[in-house]
Design a protein around this motif. Structure first.
Motif, PDB file in Angstrom:
ATOM      1  N   VAL A 196       9.190  70.806  42.054  1.00 26.06           N
ATOM      2  CA  VAL A 196       8.852  70.908  40.633  1.00 26.06           C
ATOM      3  C   VAL A 196       8.711  72.370  40.256  1.00 26.06           C
ATOM      4  CG1 VAL A 196       7.202  70.297  38.841  1.00 26.06           C
ATOM      5  CG2 VAL A 196       7.659  68.689  40.711  1.00 26.06           C
ATOM      6  N   VAL A 197       9.326  72.718  39.130  1.00 24.90           N
ATOM      7  CA  VAL A 197       9.262  74.080  38.619  1.00 24.90           C
ATOM      8  C   VAL A 197       8.665  74.029  37.224  1.00 24.90           C
ATOM      9  CG1 VAL A 197      10.603  76.113  37.950  1.00 24.90           C
ATOM     10  CG2 VAL A 197      11.241  74.785  39.980  1.00 24.90           C
ATOM     11  N   SER A 198       7.688  74.870  36.978  1.00 26.28           N
ATOM     12  CA  SER A 198       7.069  74.903  35.655  1.00 26.28           C
ATOM     13  C   SER A 198       7.360  76.233  34.977  1.00 26.28           C
ATOM     14  CB  SER A 198       5.548  74.707  35.764  1.00 26.28           C
ATOM     15  OG  SER A 198       4.938  75.835  36.370  1.00 26.28           O
ATOM     16  N   GLN A 199       7.309  76.218  33.668  1.00 27.33           N
ATOM     17  CA  GLN A 199       7.445  77.429  32.877  1.00 27.33           C
ATOM     18  C   GLN A 199       6.331  77.469  31.855  1.00 27.33           C
ATOM     19  OE1 GLN A 199      12.169  77.384  32.434  1.00 27.33           O
ATOM     20  NE2 GLN A 199      11.254  79.036  31.220  1.00 27.33           N
ATOM     21  N   HIS A 200       5.852  78.665  31.592  1.00 31.43           N
ATOM     22  CA  HIS A 200       4.810  78.834  30.597  1.00 31.43           C
ATOM     23  C   HIS A 200       5.029  80.130  29.842  1.00 31.43           C
ATOM     24  CE1 HIS A 200       0.849  78.491  28.754  1.00 31.43           C
ATOM     25  NE2 HIS A 200       0.713  79.778  28.979  1.00 31.43           N
ATOM     26  N   PRO A 201       4.980  80.117  28.523  1.00 33.16           N
ATOM     27  CA  PRO A 201       4.731  78.946  27.677  1.00 33.16           C
ATOM     28  C   PRO A 201       5.997  78.126  27.475  1.00 33.16           C
ATOM     29  CG  PRO A 201       5.034  80.887  26.326  1.00 33.16           C
ATOM     30  CD  PRO A 201       5.124  81.360  27.746  1.00 33.16           C
ATOM     31  N   SER A 202       5.869  76.967  26.888  1.00 36.16           N
ATOM     32  CA  SER A 202       7.041  76.149  26.587  1.00 36.16           C
ATOM     33  C   SER A 202       7.708  76.627  25.313  1.00 36.16           C
ATOM     34  CB  SER A 202       6.647  74.671  26.470  1.00 36.16           C
ATOM     35  OG  SER A 202       5.637  74.515  25.491  1.00 36.16           O
ATOM     36  N   TYR A 259      16.262  74.354  41.433  1.00 34.02           N
ATOM     37  CA  TYR A 259      15.455  73.412  40.663  1.00 34.02           C
ATOM     38  C   TYR A 259      15.036  74.118  39.379  1.00 34.02           C
ATOM     39  CZ  TYR A 259      15.425  70.928  45.069  1.00 34.02           C
ATOM     40  OH  TYR A 259      15.814  70.273  46.211  1.00 34.02           O
ATOM     41  N   PHE A 260      15.258  73.451  38.259  1.00 40.40           N
ATOM     42  CA  PHE A 260      15.119  74.113  36.973  1.00 40.40           C
ATOM     43  C   PHE A 260      13.773  73.817  36.324  1.00 40.40           C
ATOM     44  CE2 PHE A 260      19.219  76.014  36.134  1.00 40.40           C
ATOM     45  CZ  PHE A 260      19.982  75.452  37.134  1.00 40.40           C
ATOM     46  N   GLY A 261      13.274  74.837  35.637  1.00 43.17           N
ATOM     47  CA  GLY A 261      12.089  74.648  34.827  1.00 43.17           C
ATOM     48  C   GLY A 261      12.459  73.993  33.511  1.00 43.17           C
ATOM     49  N   PRO A 262      11.442  73.625  32.719  1.00 40.80           N
ATOM     50  CA  PRO A 262      11.691  72.925  31.459  1.00 40.80           C
ATOM     51  C   PRO A 262      12.145  73.828  30.331  1.00 40.80           C
ATOM     52  CG  PRO A 262       9.357  73.199  31.789  1.00 40.80           C
ATOM     53  CD  PRO A 262      10.016  73.717  33.031  1.00 40.80           C
ATOM     54  N   GLY A 263      12.122  75.138  30.542  1.00 40.44           N
ATOM     55  CA  GLY A 263      12.591  76.059  29.517  1.00 40.44           C
ATOM     56  C   GLY A 263      11.497  76.579  28.612  1.00 40.44           C
ATOM     57  N   THR A 264      11.756  77.733  28.016  1.00 46.00           N
ATOM     58  CA  THR A 264      10.861  78.362  27.042  1.00 46.00           C
ATOM     59  C   THR A 264      11.664  78.726  25.816  1.00 46.00           C
ATOM     60  OG1 THR A 264       9.412  79.301  28.762  1.00 46.00           O
ATOM     61  CG2 THR A 264       9.365  80.346  26.574  1.00 46.00           C
ATOM     62  N   ARG A 265      11.219  78.213  24.695  1.00 42.93           N
ATOM     63  CA  ARG A 265      11.883  78.522  23.425  1.00 42.93           C
ATOM     64  C   ARG A 265      11.210  79.745  22.837  1.00 42.93           C
ATOM     65  NH1 ARG A 265      16.445  77.282  21.461  1.00 42.93           N
ATOM     66  NH2 ARG A 265      16.119  75.089  21.992  1.00 42.93           N
ATOM     67  N   LEU A 266      11.952  80.842  22.709  1.00 46.48           N
ATOM     68  CA  LEU A 266      11.425  82.074  22.115  1.00 46.48           C
ATOM     69  C   LEU A 266      12.020  82.260  20.734  1.00 46.48           C
ATOM     70  CD1 LEU A 266      10.009  84.858  22.143  1.00 46.48           C
ATOM     71  CD2 LEU A 266      12.036  85.779  23.286  1.00 46.48           C
ATOM     72  N   THR A 267      11.133  82.453  19.767  1.00 48.14           N
ATOM     73  CA  THR A 267      11.545  82.765  18.402  1.00 48.14           C
ATOM     74  C   THR A 267      10.916  84.083  18.007  1.00 48.14           C
ATOM     75  OG1 THR A 267      11.708  80.419  17.819  1.00 48.14           O
ATOM     76  CG2 THR A 267      11.568  82.004  16.006  1.00 48.14           C
ATOM     77  N   VAL A 268      11.746  85.032  17.636  1.00 48.37           N
ATOM     78  CA  VAL A 268      11.262  86.344  17.222  1.00 48.37           C
ATOM     79  C   VAL A 268      11.445  86.475  15.710  1.00 48.37           C
ATOM     80  CG1 VAL A 268      11.420  88.838  17.562  1.00 48.37           C
ATOM     81  CG2 VAL A 268      11.980  87.280  19.451  1.00 48.37           C
ATOM     82  N   THR A 269      10.351  86.735  15.021  1.00 46.21           N
ATOM     83  CA  THR A 269      10.410  86.786  13.546  1.00 46.21           C
ATOM     84  C   THR A 269      10.428  88.220  13.042  1.00 46.21           C
ATOM     85  OG1 THR A 269       8.018  86.687  13.391  1.00 46.21           O
ATOM     86  CG2 THR A 269       9.208  84.597  13.382  1.00 46.21           C
TER      87      THR A 269
END
Lengths: 115, 118
Positions: free
Chosen positions: B3-9, B108-118
């Motif tokens: 299991v691979v985790s990513q933070h933040p989501s 094994y892949f993490g769930p990903g992190t969505r980055l939004t830059v404003t």
């Protein structure tokens, strides 16, 4: 250089029908081949892999894939599609030679199962 | 296991700030960790490969001074997007490699992190 081709951007299949998602590859040595599935805003989930041995590989959720060395293909198949199979599918390859750990992904195929 | 985790989501940040994304292998020690970037409706593009205790290897075209990767242990790698701009907005996915005798047999892949830059 290694590469993967997924010739179909979109595949539509009626629920209960068999499905096939195509993948061909190119590597300099022997291939390690993988299929992954991605749901919206999620990471990749592993489905199955071919490393060596039997050409027919069985994986998660009833999926299977057949390694065909002469045709350099690794098509993903399922005998009876479910609506929940609708997702984005990626084929990936890496060379089995020691020192090359990089995976190369195809462009993805969006699978839609029609109820 | 594996299991691979990513933070933040997901994270939203202002232009010019820096953002750190963590990638952890929860139940195994990863020989190698990989960082990918995925644009909408596109495939995964490898950004860099990192091994514990050594400098990351960046793919051609990836700015190493902008995307800082630290691989402090066999279970943790971090990606810092420095001085983020709107064009850095993307889905970042990490993977952790596991194998034997120093070879990475599978990622094994993490769930990903969505980055939004404003």
């Amino acid at each position: 250089a290694q590469s993967v081709a997924q010739p179909e951007d979109q595949v539509n299949v009626a629920e209960g029908n068999p499905l096939t998602v195509k993948c061909t590859y190119s590597v300099s040595g022997n291939p390690y081949l993988f299929w992954y599935v991605q749901y919206p805003n999620r990471g990749l989930q592993f489905l199955l892999k071919y490393i060596t041995g039997d050409n027919l590989v069985k994986g998660s959720y009833g999926f299977e894939a057949e390694f065909n060395k002469s045709q350099t293909s690794f098509h993903l198949k399922k005998p009876s599609a479910l609506v929940s199979d609708s997702a984005l599918y990626f084929c990936a390859v890496r060379d089995s030679n020691f020192g090359n750990e990089k995976l190369t992904f195809g462009t993805g195929t969006r699978l839609t199962i029609i109820p | 296991g594996a299991v691979v985790s990513q933070h933040p989501s997901w994270v939203i940040c202002k232009s010019g700030t820096s953002v750190k994304i963590e990638c952890r292998s929860l139940d195994f020690q990863a020989t190698t960790m990989f960082w990918y970037r995925q644009f909408p409706k596109q495939s995964l593009m490898l950004m860099a490969t990192s091994n514990e205790g050594s400098k990351a290897t960046y793919e051609q075209g990836v700015e190493k001074d902008k995307f800082l990767i630290n691989h402090a242990s066999l279970t943790l790698s971090t990606l810092t997007v420095t001085s983020a701009h709107p064009e850095d907005s993307s889905f970042y996915i990490c993977s952790a490699g596991r194998g034997t005798s120093g070879r990475t047999y599978e990622q094994y892949f993490g769930p990903g992190t969505r980055l939004t830059v404003t």
